[in-house]
Design an enzyme around this catalytic site. Structure first.
Site, PDB file in Angstrom:
ATOM      1  N   LYS A   1       0.853  -1.196   0.000  1.00  0.00           N
ATOM      2  CA  LYS A   1       0.000   0.000   0.000  1.00  0.00           C
ATOM      3  C   LYS A   1       0.884   1.239   0.000  1.00  0.00           C
ATOM      4  O   LYS A   1       1.733   1.415   0.881  1.00  0.00           O
ATOM      5  CB  LYS A   1      -0.883   0.019   1.246  1.00  0.00           C
ATOM      6  CG  LYS A   1      -2.259  -0.576   1.003  1.00  0.00           C
ATOM      7  CD  LYS A   1      -3.050  -0.623   2.276  1.00  0.00           C
ATOM      8  CE  LYS A   1      -4.102   0.453   2.337  1.00  0.00           C
ATOM      9  NZ  LYS A   1      -4.978   0.277   3.525  1.00  0.00           N
TER      10      LYS A   1
HETATM   11  O1  G3P Z   1      -8.669   0.820   4.296  1.00  0.00           O
HETATM   12  C1  G3P Z   1      -8.752   2.187   4.678  1.00  0.00           C
HETATM   13  C2  G3P Z   1      -9.481   2.349   5.935  1.00  0.00           C
HETATM   14  O2  G3P Z   1      -8.887   1.587   6.954  1.00  0.00           O
HETATM   15  C3  G3P Z   1      -9.701   3.753   6.392  1.00  0.00           C
HETATM   16  O3  G3P Z   1     -10.855   3.684   7.116  1.00  0.00           O
HETATM   17  O4  G3P Z   1     -12.429   4.228   8.889  1.00  0.00           O
HETATM   18  O5  G3P Z   1     -10.064   5.059   9.025  1.00  0.00           O
HETATM   19  O6  G3P Z   1     -11.659   6.018   7.360  1.00  0.00           O
HETATM   20  P1  G3P Z   1     -11.266   4.832   8.156  1.00  0.00           P
END
Ligand code: G3P
Length: 316
Positions: A124
């Site tokens: 990533k």
């Molecule tokens: O895969 C990306 C994700 O983990 C981000 O999620 O909930 O931190 O916006 P969030």
């Protein structure tokens, strides 16, 4: 609500030229969802992933430093141990590991180290934001790393994608996946929109404030930023990326991320996402519905009545 009338069937033309997601060579009953979307778990917590993987609910994992921390990692060696366990657990399915270095040379070196841990590792790479960490950093670092890793046959996932231009440049650099964060987009719009303007305008006007007559610097298209409800911004972005990738037959997979609820899963599938990466708390409940529960309770009660009658007949 992003709805079925807003969707186009265009993504199909691209999907049919891509590899099957559930190939079943030699099987008499071919898999009915041979080109269906893949679902990944957006967590690094092995106790959550193991049952979901064994049940066939997920076929891949995405992690980031925040999720590693939530999984209990409190040192590099612990994070490495968790990553290696995940790689072994879901192999040959992909495990996405995020780079933490911030310069091209160090990022490529870190990626090569991660890639040695298993053939199913996907790297990533933050698509941008480097200059926000330190003004001296090259803003194109992410694209350079993606290109360098593509040249070495290492799969990458361009992360922190919030516009279709970021998605296109990452694909052109060689990313196998791009990750639009739809939940964070909606969060941003809810927090920053000016009520007197159209919903989503903060994403359109973000740079325009600084360059009053220069629309060239807007961050998102008007369709994504202003085309409807704030909560639909993520699916609109995914639909836009899907349309662009379909126009040019780009096989980079759209990995929708940052989910907050069930309806966003459906909306992203309608919009043309190839993969959904979903938090464990949502995945654990994908088969739940109050009417399913009520129906099951009734069916169970009625089937018991047959058994009771059979038992009575035997007793007589
Ligand atoms: O895969 C990306 C994700 O983990 C981000 O999620 O909930 O931190 O916006 P969030």
């Amino acid at each position: 609500m992003f709805n079925i009338q807003q969707t186009k069937s265009g993504a199909h033309a691209r999907r049919v030229r891509m590899a099957e997601t559930r190939p079943t060579p030699g099987k008499k009953l071919a898999h009915p969802s041979a080109r269906g979307p893949r679902i990944f778990a957006d967590t690094a917590t092995i106790a959550d992933i193991k049952p979901l993987f064994e049940a066939g609910i997920i076929s891949g994992v995405t992690t980031n430093p925040t999720l590693m921390k939530k999984a209990g990692a409190n040192s590099w060696s612990h994070a490495t141990e968790i990553a290696r366990q995940l790689i072994e657990l879901v192999a040959p399915n992909p495990v996405n590991l995020e780079l933490t270095e911030l310069t091209e040379k160090e990022m490529v070196a870190q990626a090569l180290q991660f890639a040695q841990w298993g053939e199913n590792v996907v790297i990533k790479v933050p698509v941008g934001g480097y200059a926000a960490v330190d003004k001296s950093y090259d803003p194109h670092t992410g694209l350079k790393v993606i290109r360098a890793l593509w040249e070495k046959d290492i799969k990458t996932n361009a992360t922190l994608v919030f516009s279709s231009t970021q998605a296109l440049w990452a694909a052109n650099a060689g990313a196998c996946y791009i990750s639009p964060f739809l939940g964070r987009l909606a969060d941003y719009a809810y927090k920053n929109d000016h009520p007197e303007r159209a919903p989503g305008n903060s994403l359109y006007w973000i740079e325009d404030h600084k360059n009053s007559n220069n629309d060239q610097n807007v961050s998102n298209s008007e369709y994504v930023a202003c085309g409807g409800d704030r909560k639909d911004i993520g699916p609109r972005l995914i639909q836009e990326i899907s349309a662009i990738f379909t126009n040019y037959d780009i096989h980079t997979e759209i990995l929708a991320a940052s989910f907050r609820n069930f309806s966003q899963l459906t909306e992203c599938l309608l919009a043309g996402a190839d993969i959904l990466t979903v938090p464990a708390n949502i995945l654990q409940k994908v088969c739940d519905h109050p009417l399913t529960e009520a129906g099951m309770a009734t069916f169970f009660e009625d089937s018991k009545a047959f058994e009771n009658n059979d038992r009575k007949a035997l007793e007589q």
